[in-house]
Write a protein that holds these residues in place. Sequence first.
Motif, PDB file in Angstrom:
ATOM      1  N   GLU A   5      -4.393   5.361  -2.958  1.00  0.00           N
ATOM      2  CA  GLU A   5      -4.548   6.622  -3.667  1.00  0.00           C
ATOM      3  C   GLU A   5      -3.893   6.626  -5.032  1.00  0.00           C
ATOM      4  O   GLU A   5      -4.083   7.574  -5.805  1.00  0.00           O
ATOM      5  CB  GLU A   5      -3.988   7.777  -2.814  1.00  0.00           C
TER       6      GLU A   5
ATOM      7  N   GLY B 159      -5.138   6.994   2.688  1.00  0.00           N
ATOM      8  CA  GLY B 159      -4.997   8.006   1.649  1.00  0.00           C
ATOM      9  C   GLY B 159      -6.225   8.114   0.770  1.00  0.00           C
ATOM     10  O   GLY B 159      -6.552   9.193   0.263  1.00  0.00           O
ATOM     11  N   VAL B 160      -6.937   7.006   0.576  1.00  0.00           N
ATOM     12  CA  VAL B 160      -8.169   7.030  -0.217  1.00  0.00           C
ATOM     13  C   VAL B 160      -9.240   7.834   0.509  1.00  0.00           C
ATOM     14  O   VAL B 160      -9.960   8.631  -0.100  1.00  0.00           O
ATOM     15  CB  VAL B 160      -8.650   5.595  -0.495  1.00  0.00           C
TER      16      VAL B 160
ATOM     17  N   LEU C 140      -8.507  11.430   0.065  1.00  0.00           N
ATOM     18  CA  LEU C 140      -8.808  11.864  -1.295  1.00  0.00           C
ATOM     19  C   LEU C 140     -10.306  12.067  -1.479  1.00  0.00           C
ATOM     20  O   LEU C 140     -10.742  13.065  -2.076  1.00  0.00           O
ATOM     21  CB  LEU C 140      -8.289  10.822  -2.289  1.00  0.00           C
TER      22      LEU C 140
ATOM     23  N   SER D 284     -11.341  15.248   0.279  1.00  0.00           N
ATOM     24  CA  SER D 284     -10.887  16.423  -0.456  1.00  0.00           C
ATOM     25  C   SER D 284     -11.796  16.717  -1.640  1.00  0.00           C
ATOM     26  O   SER D 284     -12.171  17.873  -1.881  1.00  0.00           O
ATOM     27  CB  SER D 284      -9.447  16.204  -0.931  1.00  0.00           C
ATOM     28  N   LEU D 285     -12.177  15.678  -2.382  1.00  0.00           N
ATOM     29  CA  LEU D 285     -13.070  15.874  -3.531  1.00  0.00           C
ATOM     30  C   LEU D 285     -14.455  16.327  -3.077  1.00  0.00           C
ATOM     31  O   LEU D 285     -15.087  17.177  -3.718  1.00  0.00           O
ATOM     32  CB  LEU D 285     -13.178  14.579  -4.329  1.00  0.00           C
TER      33      LEU D 285
ATOM     34  N   ILE E  92     -17.643  11.670  -7.480  1.00  0.00           N
ATOM     35  CA  ILE E  92     -16.417  11.137  -6.869  1.00  0.00           C
ATOM     36  C   ILE E  92     -16.189   9.696  -7.309  1.00  0.00           C
ATOM     37  O   ILE E  92     -15.075   9.296  -7.648  1.00  0.00           O
ATOM     38  CB  ILE E  92     -16.493  11.236  -5.335  1.00  0.00           C
TER      39      ILE E  92
ATOM     40  N   HIS F 268     -14.975   9.673 -10.833  1.00  0.00           N
ATOM     41  CA  HIS F 268     -13.608  10.187 -10.903  1.00  0.00           C
ATOM     42  C   HIS F 268     -12.601   9.113 -10.508  1.00  0.00           C
ATOM     43  O   HIS F 268     -11.584   8.913 -11.197  1.00  0.00           O
ATOM     44  CB  HIS F 268     -13.465  11.406  -9.995  1.00  0.00           C
ATOM     45  N   LEU F 269     -12.869   8.397  -9.413  1.00  0.00           N
ATOM     46  CA  LEU F 269     -11.950   7.342  -8.967  1.00  0.00           C
ATOM     47  C   LEU F 269     -11.877   6.220 -10.003  1.00  0.00           C
ATOM     48  O   LEU F 269     -10.804   5.651 -10.235  1.00  0.00           O
ATOM     49  CB  LEU F 269     -12.403   6.786  -7.619  1.00  0.00           C
TER      50      LEU F 269
ATOM     51  N   TYR G  55      -8.175   6.305 -11.472  1.00  0.00           N
ATOM     52  CA  TYR G  55      -7.413   5.278 -10.773  1.00  0.00           C
ATOM     53  C   TYR G  55      -7.838   3.861 -11.152  1.00  0.00           C
ATOM     54  O   TYR G  55      -7.234   2.897 -10.691  1.00  0.00           O
ATOM     55  CB  TYR G  55      -7.559   5.465  -9.258  1.00  0.00           C
TER      56      TYR G  55
END
Length: 270
Positions: A4, A34-35, A38, A41-42, A52, A55-56, A60
Amino acid sequence: MLTEIGPVVLEVPRDRAGTFEPMIVPKRRRRLNGVDALVCSLSAKGLTHGEISAHLGEIYGAQVSKETITRITDRVIEGMVEWQNRPLDPVYPVVFIDAIVVKIREGQVANRPIYVAVGVTVDGTRDILGLWAGEGGEGAKYWHHVLTEIKNRGTKDVCIVVCDGLSGLPDAVSSVWSQAIVQTCVIHLLRNSFRYASRRDWPAIAKDLKPIYTAPTEAVALERFLEFSAAWEDKYPGHRWSVGARLGRVRALPQLRSGDPHGDLHHQCH
């Protein structure tokens, strides 16, 4: 390894016999939990799988394909289906049914009602029995399907069903649990009554309505209602119609004294 906080390079120790087994990050694991959280959640916030992925990559520096994101979200759906079909308690003294309006993307974003059933167990804890998406304006056939699903999952009896403004639900309750009491939600009753009055009179009206819905018996509630009508019908003639039309659906709740066995509530209903 995708985490994450971004990609992390791991150096896995090796031995000659090949018996070393990592514990925190298993072999051939390419991302941490955790990924997945995430991504879910998105997705819950309404982002598409392409958004998504972008965004990643932007935040990140991680390249996650849309196919991978689809596999992650599909596992959540499998868990939701299992939760929606889990066994329920045989008896719930009280079940609350209401709707929340959420935005759902189906080609385009639109508001749709999500119906929620919350049951109060015999121990006094609350349990979400299920969620059902609707189109709005559902009738008795739809509610009969929902309540039958709850019954088939193990709930053989319900003492009180609290709801308001859901067309066809009282008839469906009677057909599924014949002796259940349909209780009009007091909060909705108050809000509907306020529509006919000036805002400055809301506190006084709420104070005068409280003796009605807190009365120990239906007869006492009717007496308090007549007193309420005498106090307000001259100023707000429409108020008598608003409260009176719904008063018949506000039933006197069974009385359960502190220290009584939990089963007494069920016996009072039946």
